[in-house]
Scaffold this active site. Structure first.
Site, mmCIF file in Angstrom:
data_model
loop_
_atom_site.group_PDB
_atom_site.id
_atom_site.type_symbol
_atom_site.label_atom_id
_atom_site.label_comp_id
_atom_site.label_asym_id
_atom_site.label_seq_id
_atom_site.Cartn_x
_atom_site.Cartn_y
_atom_site.Cartn_z
ATOM 1 N N LYS A 110 -23.585 39.094 -15.532
ATOM 2 C CA LYS A 110 -24.957 39.043 -16.028
ATOM 3 C C LYS A 110 -24.985 38.658 -17.512
ATOM 4 C CE LYS A 110 -29.320 41.194 -15.350
ATOM 5 N NZ LYS A 110 -30.090 42.222 -14.659
ATOM 6 N N LYS A 189 -20.862 31.052 1.116
ATOM 7 C CA LYS A 189 -20.871 32.466 1.513
ATOM 8 C C LYS A 189 -22.310 32.943 1.728
ATOM 9 C CE LYS A 189 -19.682 37.081 0.043
ATOM 10 N NZ LYS A 189 -19.992 38.044 -0.937
ATOM 11 N N LYS A 192 -27.881 37.154 0.024
ATOM 12 C CA LYS A 192 -29.330 37.071 -0.213
ATOM 13 C C LYS A 192 -29.623 36.346 -1.530
ATOM 14 C CE LYS A 192 -29.670 41.915 -1.559
ATOM 15 N NZ LYS A 192 -28.232 42.092 -1.355
HETATM 16 P P1 ADP Z 1 -25.567 40.080 -0.777
HETATM 17 O O1 ADP Z 1 -24.460 39.131 -1.210
HETATM 18 O O2 ADP Z 1 -26.414 39.489 0.294
HETATM 19 O O3 ADP Z 1 -26.368 40.589 -1.958
HETATM 20 P P2 ADP Z 1 -24.295 42.666 -0.868
HETATM 21 O O4 ADP Z 1 -23.567 42.267 -2.107
HETATM 22 O O5 ADP Z 1 -25.401 43.676 -0.971
HETATM 23 O O6 ADP Z 1 -24.859 41.337 -0.150
HETATM 24 O O7 ADP Z 1 -23.208 43.136 0.193
HETATM 25 C C1 ADP Z 1 -23.198 44.347 0.892
HETATM 26 C C2 ADP Z 1 -21.909 44.410 1.680
HETATM 27 O O8 ADP Z 1 -21.814 43.308 2.602
HETATM 28 C C3 ADP Z 1 -20.667 44.311 0.785
HETATM 29 O O9 ADP Z 1 -19.669 45.194 1.299
HETATM 30 C C4 ADP Z 1 -20.214 42.877 0.935
HETATM 31 O O10 ADP Z 1 -18.815 42.725 0.754
HETATM 32 C C5 ADP Z 1 -20.641 42.537 2.365
HETATM 33 N N1 ADP Z 1 -21.003 41.109 2.470
HETATM 34 C C6 ADP Z 1 -22.085 40.513 1.935
HETATM 35 N N2 ADP Z 1 -22.128 39.188 2.232
HETATM 36 C C7 ADP Z 1 -21.023 38.941 2.969
HETATM 37 C C8 ADP Z 1 -20.481 37.752 3.595
HETATM 38 N N3 ADP Z 1 -21.095 36.582 3.525
HETATM 39 N N4 ADP Z 1 -19.333 37.872 4.281
HETATM 40 C C9 ADP Z 1 -18.703 39.073 4.368
HETATM 41 N N5 ADP Z 1 -19.153 40.215 3.813
HETATM 42 C C10 ADP Z 1 -20.295 40.170 3.124
#
Ligand code: ADP
Ligand code: TRP
Length: 322
Positions: A110, A189, A192
């Site tokens: 950030k 990847k 959100k």
């Molecule tokens: P985002 O990237 O959508 O904000 P988060 O960071 O909140 O998702 O991730 C929550 C959990 O889901 C974490 O343990 C993260 O490692 C897993 N995760 C998120 N996106 C993926 C992905 N594309 N492939 C595998 N695991 C993921």
């Protein structure tokens, strides 16, 4: 083993969250003592609209239960329902070196973009450490992105223990082999933050439309294609049976197919996979008292454990008489 993990309620869960995290929680609950929580305190570092936050916490509970988290086997609770964690966080903060936290990526990413970070984001890994240490957790299943935070937790636990005596159980990150890095609709990847997600509980028709719009390369139909480097195939194999995967692999290697056909197969196989969870979710949604009861029993159990760990730590550092 006590297995603990948290997931932030910062949006609706997508396929990446399930195959990368939630599915492992559910698999672990069979043979281990699972503690899983909805990390609403962590979410406060990004979500500052109270109604939106409440909504995501409720959705997270429904989603996790519908996907198979079983309150008879595992303990499910909301992070802020265990205030002992915030108290423990302070004890850990007093021993946390600034430099250690400055190197952590949530804060570094950030500030390196020139954005102002608040103290909550800076100390995020300490709160996460308190989450882990409060329950004498042994294993913490997380994605690669969280391993650095588990290292911080281990550092803080080690230095507390060496100063005050053996108080905390040393946790270990569990990067589950085979936990998928799930690609999104653009092949990057799924996240959100990239607006490329396929939601676990999206309306089936909408989901099908999104699947049909997944980006693909423009090689001629008749070319043979390598399934291992194709994101549609990566998505398909998450949901399909071994026979279905082998059948599609053979089609890729032979060539002479259109991506539209693969997308249709992906839509069908994911729909079949997700349908039972949709039904369970609708049932749970119509019974809010049941969900509230599960969360309140989960919090009571988690608090009991956290209270005893906090007391141990408070005694060790002289806040309470031994
Ligand atoms: P985002 O990237 O959508 O904000 P988060 O960071 O909140 O998702 O991730 C929550 C959990 O889901 C974490 O343990 C993260 O490692 C897993 N995760 C998120 N996106 C993926 C992905 N594309 N492939 C595998 N695991 C993921
Ligand atoms: N920081 C984690 C994430 O963003 C969520 C989390 C909070 C967590 N506390 C935790 C994960 C403790 C494991 C253990 O994904």
């Amino acid at each position: 083993m006590r297995v603990l993990s948290g997931i932030q309620p910062t949006g609706r869960f997508h396929w990446g969250n399930y195959f990368g995290a939630i599915k492992q929680y559910i698999d672990f609950q069979e043979a281990h003592d699972g503690y899983y929580f909805i990390a609403d305190l962590h979410a406060l570092t990004t979500i500052r609209d109270p109604l939106v936050l409440r909504g995501y916490v409720k959705d997270a509970a429904l989603d996790l239960l519908a996907l198979g988290l079983d309150p008879e086997r595992a303990t499910l609770f909301v992070q802020s329902d265990v205030p002992e964690v915030s108290q423990l966080c302070w004890l850990l903060m007093t021993g946390a070196p600034l430099g250690l936290l400055e190197r952590c990526h949530a804060y570094k990413d950030k500030t390196s973009k020139g954005l102002r970070a608040d103290v909550g984001l800076f100390t995020y890994p300490v709160l996460m450490s308190a989450d882990i240490l409060a329950y004498d957790s042994n294993w913490v299943p997380v994605g690669e992105d969280q391993v650095q935070h588990i290292e911080v937790c281990r550092d803080l636990a080690r230095s507390f223990n060496s100063h005050y005596g053996e108080v905390f159980t040393m946790p270990e990150a569990k990067i589950v082999p085979g936990a998928a890095k799930v690609p999104g609709t653009d092949g990057e990847k799924m996240s959100k933050s990239y607006n490329n997600t396929l939601g676990l509980f999206e309306e089936p028709k909408e989901l099908r439309k999104k699947i049909m719009r997944i980006s693909t390369d423009s090689r001629p139909m008749e070319d043979a294609k390598d399934p291992e480097t194709d994101h549609l195939f990566q998505l398909y194999r998450l949901f399909a049976s071994t026979e279905q995967i082998e059948e599609l692999r053979a089609i890729y290697l032979k060539g002479g197919f259109g991506y539209g056909e693969v997308k249709k197969r992906l839509a069908d196989v994911s729909d079949t996979y997700l349908q039972p969870a949709r039904v369970r979710r609708a049932e749970l949604e119509s019974n809010p008292a049941l969900v509230a009861d599960i969360l309140s029993k989960g919090a009571a159990k988690a608090r009991e454990r956290a209270r005893s760990v906090l007391l141990r730590a408070e005694r060790a550092c002289g806040l309470k008489a031994t």
